[in-house]
Design a protein around this motif. Sequence first.
Motif, short mmCIF file in Angstrom:
data_model
loop_
_atom_site.label_atom_id
_atom_site.label_comp_id
_atom_site.label_asym_id
_atom_site.label_seq_id
_atom_site.Cartn_x
_atom_site.Cartn_y
_atom_site.Cartn_z
N ASP A 68 -8.83 8.71 2.81
CA ASP A 68 -9.81 7.58 2.12
C ASP A 68 -9.12 6.88 1.14
O ASP A 68 -9.54 5.79 0.82
CB ASP A 68 -11.07 8.67 1.54
CG ASP A 68 -11.87 9.16 2.81
OD1 ASP A 68 -11.60 8.77 3.88
OD2 ASP A 68 -12.85 10.12 2.61
N GLU A 69 -8.57 7.39 0.27
CA GLU A 69 -7.88 6.49 -0.74
C GLU A 69 -6.85 5.65 -0.37
O GLU A 69 -6.68 4.67 -0.74
CB GLU A 69 -7.02 7.85 -2.02
CG GLU A 69 -6.66 7.17 -2.98
CD GLU A 69 -5.99 7.99 -4.06
OE1 GLU A 69 -5.11 7.58 -4.90
OE2 GLU A 69 -5.77 9.35 -3.66
N TYR A 70 -6.25 6.19 0.74
CA TYR A 70 -5.04 5.53 1.24
C TYR A 70 -5.73 3.89 1.99
O TYR A 70 -5.37 2.87 1.64
CB TYR A 70 -4.29 5.86 2.39
CG TYR A 70 -3.47 5.08 2.86
CD1 TYR A 70 -2.13 5.04 2.94
CD2 TYR A 70 -3.58 4.38 4.37
CE1 TYR A 70 -1.01 4.22 3.23
CE2 TYR A 70 -2.74 3.48 4.93
CZ TYR A 70 -1.41 3.44 4.50
OH TYR A 70 -0.41 2.74 5.23
N TYR A 71 -6.83 4.20 2.60
CA TYR A 71 -7.66 2.95 3.25
C TYR A 71 -8.19 2.30 2.41
O TYR A 71 -8.20 0.93 2.39
CB TYR A 71 -8.25 3.46 4.51
CG TYR A 71 -7.80 4.19 5.57
CD1 TYR A 71 -6.87 3.32 6.46
CD2 TYR A 71 -7.70 5.57 5.87
CE1 TYR A 71 -5.88 3.61 7.55
CE2 TYR A 71 -7.18 6.02 7.10
CZ TYR A 71 -6.08 4.81 7.71
OH TYR A 71 -5.50 5.59 9.07
N SER A 72 -8.57 2.75 1.20
CA SER A 72 -9.41 2.00 0.07
C SER A 72 -8.31 1.02 -0.42
O SER A 72 -8.30 -0.07 -0.73
CB SER A 72 -9.93 2.94 -1.10
OG SER A 72 -10.30 2.11 -2.00
N ILE A 73 -6.91 1.64 -0.83
CA ILE A 73 -5.98 0.78 -1.51
C ILE A 73 -5.57 -0.27 -0.32
O ILE A 73 -5.30 -1.37 -0.79
CB ILE A 73 -4.68 1.70 -1.64
CG1 ILE A 73 -5.10 2.82 -2.85
CG2 ILE A 73 -3.38 0.83 -2.11
CD1 ILE A 73 -4.11 3.78 -2.93
N THR A 128 -9.76 -1.43 9.00
CA THR A 128 -9.62 -1.45 7.50
C THR A 128 -9.23 -2.84 7.16
O THR A 128 -10.03 -3.62 6.48
CB THR A 128 -8.78 -0.35 6.86
OG1 THR A 128 -9.12 0.82 7.06
CG2 THR A 128 -8.68 -0.69 5.33
N ASN A 176 -5.68 12.86 2.28
CA ASN A 176 -5.43 11.32 1.49
C ASN A 176 -5.75 10.10 1.99
O ASN A 176 -5.78 9.22 1.54
CB ASN A 176 -4.15 11.34 0.68
CG ASN A 176 -3.05 11.25 1.77
OD1 ASN A 176 -3.51 11.19 2.92
ND2 ASN A 176 -1.75 10.77 1.47
N THR A 213 0.94 -1.28 0.01
CA THR A 213 -0.15 -0.14 -0.07
C THR A 213 0.79 1.26 0.05
O THR A 213 0.66 2.32 -0.81
CB THR A 213 -0.86 0.00 1.25
OG1 THR A 213 -1.92 -1.17 1.14
CG2 THR A 213 -1.79 1.19 1.28
N MET A 268 1.20 4.66 -2.11
CA MET A 268 0.63 5.86 -1.50
C MET A 268 0.94 5.71 0.03
O MET A 268 0.76 4.88 0.69
CB MET A 268 -0.86 5.86 -1.81
CG MET A 268 -1.50 7.43 -1.06
SD MET A 268 -3.18 7.35 -1.42
CE MET A 268 -3.65 8.87 -1.20
#
Length: 538
Positions: free
Chosen positions: A65-70, A137, A63, A50, A54
């Motif tokens: 939300d994008e980090y935890y989605s990845i 997550t 950033n 991950t 990012m």
Amino acid sequence: MLGAIIGDIVGSRFEFNNHRSKEFELFTKECFVTDDSIMTLAVAKALMETEKLMKLDLISSKNADEYYSILEKMTTTYMQKIGRRYPNCGYGGMFGHWVFSDHPKPYNSFGNGAAMRISSVAFVAKDESEVVLLSETITGVTHNHEEGYKGAEATAIAVWMARRGYTKSEIRRQINHNYYRLNYTIDEIRDNYQFNETCQETVPQAIQAFLESNSFEDAIRIAISVGGDSDTLAAITGAIAEAYYGVPKELKEQALKYLDRELMTIFEEWNDFLGEKEEETFKVLTKYIGKFERLDSFEGRGVASDESGNREAYLQIPTFQFNLLVNEFVKEFYEFSSANVVYELTRYEQILEKHGFTSSNQEMARVPLDGLNEQMILALIMGVIRAERCHEGELNDFFKNGVMMKWLKKLKDIDRQKQLLEIEEIYLEVGGFGGYDSSHVIFNDGTAEINVTPWLKHPVKVQLNKEETKKFISDFYKIHVEYWDAEYMDRDILDGTQWSLVVKEKGCRSTSWNGSNMFPPNWDQLLYLFRIGADDGK
């Protein structure tokens, strides 16, 4: 994470053949790596991959939300990818189906697998809130039941607190208040504890095993003696114990022989990813520096009395806490002495005499710090603790007059010399409901740029040349943030000043310190150095 792997390997041969005693051989040919170690390494791999894509922003969560989605996607990817290579390592039925599913979905589990694999997040998160988000997550890809989330989070929080210098009593209070009631001892439950694969019947027992231990090895032995799901229970206990005590070199070497080349590659990659500093030998003792200095801050706050006007009652609060802290320190010092026989502290009087000193309290208090090695400092501490039996109250005096703190800080400095690394970034934020002042220092090629953003004023950028940067770093080291507690919270005040300090060293994860209406030593020097509160940021 190594502690979880060791606990898993040691417990592997006892999972279905419980051993209700602390007396057994740790590593034998019957030991093996189970799904606990494999999934622990898979989660670590997901975190590393991950961050190749990012990184969480050092300053803000813009950033996140994008980090935890990845991270969620990577967790699923690597738990499946690595897990499929070890199909017979002991997966539970539902998790085994998930590993080999073409369309993996969470299945509302509260199995203890959520907790046994989660320890690596505590080595990545800079603060408690990140521990919670990372744990949630990762856990949610499979164990999206309330108890699954809770078990994983409790484990991760306990590991993080152990890493950041919290005492066992502080860890116990956190678990009792937010997760599970630890109102029993291992001796009380051992005979009747049954095999159980749920978080709620594994995680609290594992944490209790750690809390009753006096060393890393002792923690593993206590966990095994509980019975039940031995490999998982010991993996959870081992993860916390590693963060608190460190892992003896000989146990690390024995355990890693059980990892095959693929798992060993992930483990080595993890160590490189963390950029971990050399283990602190004395951290179980030196963590008390911040505890005692925090009590000094509490006493010096300037409050004249309690609500009834009774100043004496108010003063008894920190005094009571002080005495409890001294007792906890003494207990841990004896445990440290027993676990580290290399320092020969049963011979403390001979060690003092060898260096020309007696065990007289007056003489020990006058011993100069220059030239003292760790064995001598530990012998002095043991001398004062033992002298307390004949001179009640003098141990407290050694804390109150600062002599004990000087000795502990000397031990911390000995550890620190093995750890000093190049600083890349420092961020300080101070304020409250009205707004925040911030200062962000970025180091590059021997110079530094200070970006000061005062509340409702224009930002100011200050460029330091190499000489100015060297002085800045020297001044920062003199503040000794390494002595600080992870947080300074005055919970009696609901508003006021909140602050956060984040330091990123080269090749290491960032470390943060936080506070609310309570401040560590040298606070004013920190504000001055980072130009917080100065006119126009100068």
